[in-house]
Design a protein around this motif. Structure first.
Motif, PDB file in Angstrom:
ATOM      1  N   THR A 196      -8.166   6.477  -1.006  1.00  7.59           N
ATOM      2  CA  THR A 196      -8.387   5.038  -0.870  1.00  7.59           C
ATOM      3  C   THR A 196      -7.074   4.335  -0.543  1.00  7.59           C
ATOM      4  O   THR A 196      -7.032   3.455   0.327  1.00  7.59           O
ATOM      5  N   LEU A 197      -6.009   4.726  -1.215  1.00  6.46           N
ATOM      6  CA  LEU A 197      -4.710   4.122  -0.942  1.00  6.46           C
ATOM      7  C   LEU A 197      -4.247   4.403   0.489  1.00  6.46           C
ATOM      8  O   LEU A 197      -3.590   3.570   1.106  1.00  6.46           O
TER       9      LEU A 197
ATOM     10  N   TRP B  50       1.647   6.502  -6.922  1.00  2.00           N
ATOM     11  CA  TRP B  50       0.453   7.206  -7.369  1.00  2.00           C
ATOM     12  C   TRP B  50       0.630   8.721  -7.234  1.00  2.00           C
ATOM     13  O   TRP B  50       0.372   9.483  -8.165  1.00  2.00           O
TER      14      TRP B  50
ATOM     15  N   LEU C 220       2.682   1.728  -3.386  1.00  2.00           N
ATOM     16  CA  LEU C 220       1.730   2.093  -4.433  1.00  2.00           C
ATOM     17  C   LEU C 220       1.257   3.535  -4.251  1.00  2.00           C
ATOM     18  O   LEU C 220       1.151   4.291  -5.218  1.00  2.00           O
ATOM     19  N   SER C 221       1.010   3.917  -3.019  1.00  2.00           N
ATOM     20  CA  SER C 221       0.588   5.282  -2.733  1.00  2.00           C
ATOM     21  C   SER C 221       1.672   6.282  -3.149  1.00  2.00           C
ATOM     22  O   SER C 221       1.387   7.326  -3.740  1.00  2.00           O
TER      23      SER C 221
ATOM     24  N   VAL D   9      -8.549   8.346  -5.433  1.00  2.00           N
ATOM     25  CA  VAL D   9      -7.717   7.136  -5.404  1.00  2.00           C
ATOM     26  C   VAL D   9      -6.659   7.270  -4.308  1.00  2.00           C
ATOM     27  O   VAL D   9      -6.406   6.316  -3.559  1.00  2.00           O
ATOM     28  N   ALA D  10      -6.062   8.450  -4.179  1.00  2.00           N
ATOM     29  CA  ALA D  10      -5.050   8.664  -3.134  1.00  2.00           C
ATOM     30  C   ALA D  10      -5.642   8.435  -1.745  1.00  2.00           C
ATOM     31  O   ALA D  10      -4.990   7.814  -0.884  1.00  2.00           O
TER      32      ALA D  10
ATOM     33  N   LEU E 287      -5.969  -1.522  -7.699  1.00  2.00           N
ATOM     34  CA  LEU E 287      -5.397  -0.195  -7.961  1.00  2.00           C
ATOM     35  C   LEU E 287      -4.029  -0.214  -8.651  1.00  2.00           C
ATOM     36  O   LEU E 287      -3.721   0.711  -9.393  1.00  2.00           O
TER      37      LEU E 287
ATOM     38  N   ARG F 184       0.823  -1.210   0.000  1.00  2.00           N
ATOM     39  CA  ARG F 184       0.000   0.000   0.000  1.00  2.00           C
ATOM     40  C   ARG F 184       0.859   1.264   0.000  1.00  2.00           C
ATOM     41  O   ARG F 184       0.615   2.201  -0.756  1.00  2.00           O
ATOM     42  N   GLN F 185       1.873   1.282   0.856  1.00  2.00           N
ATOM     43  CA  GLN F 185       2.700   2.482   0.980  1.00  2.00           C
ATOM     44  C   GLN F 185       3.468   2.756  -0.322  1.00  2.00           C
ATOM     45  O   GLN F 185       3.523   3.894  -0.783  1.00  2.00           O
TER      46      GLN F 185
ATOM     47  N   ILE G  61      -7.425  -2.516  -1.972  1.00  2.00           N
ATOM     48  CA  ILE G  61      -6.719  -1.833  -3.061  1.00  2.00           C
ATOM     49  C   ILE G  61      -6.220  -2.805  -4.134  1.00  2.00           C
ATOM     50  O   ILE G  61      -5.402  -2.435  -4.971  1.00  2.00           O
TER      51      ILE G  61
END
Length: 145
Positions: free
Chosen positions: A107-108, A9, A5-6, A104-105, A118, A2-3, A115
């Protein structure tokens, strides 16, 4: 992750991922430039922006447990022509793009959010932002720093 991908993004929007940032890819374009097509059967920057906004919303809807959009909705919203080509309509399209980026940010950033799809949205959007860069170049617009 998650981190990770965030981070990707947000960097894609702000600074770019080995290519122009998404925000700069559309910054400063006029409505006429955004609506320009290299050929009648090709998409404009405006249509690509609307496509990205639609599929981001669709991905978030599905992650929230909602059903897929109906086929007629997908057909209508996939690469829609702008209803009106004008500066205020283009500004609204850009606001929708920025709002979808933020959605989206968020949600991440939400540890409780699912996610799983994503990463595919990130890849999808990178592809289409590359198309926007090409459409800019075909119009002889200056490269993005």
């Amino acid at each position: 992750d998650r981190q990770g991908l965030s981070k990707l993004w947000n960097e894609a929007w702000d600074t770019g991922l080995w290519a122009a940032s998404w925000s700069k890819s559309v910054e400063g374009l006029t409505a006429a430039q955004a609506a320009w097509k290299p050929a009648p059967q090709r998409h404009s920057i405006w249509q690509v922006v609307a496509h990205v906004v639609f599929w981001r919303a669709e991905a978030l809807r599905r992650l929230a447990g909602q059903p897929k959009s109906a086929e007629d909705v997908v057909a209508r919203m996939n690469f829609p022509q702008p209803a009106t080509v004008g500066e205020s309509a283009w500004k609204e399209a850009l606001q929708q793009l920025a709002a979808s980026q933020e959605a989206v940010a968020r949600t991440l950033a939400d540890e409780r959010a699912d996610i799983k799809t994503l990463p595919y949205v990130l890849a999808h959007d990178c592809y289409h932002m590359g198309q926007i860069s090409l459409l800019r170049a075909l119009q002889d617009l200056p490269p993005i720093d």
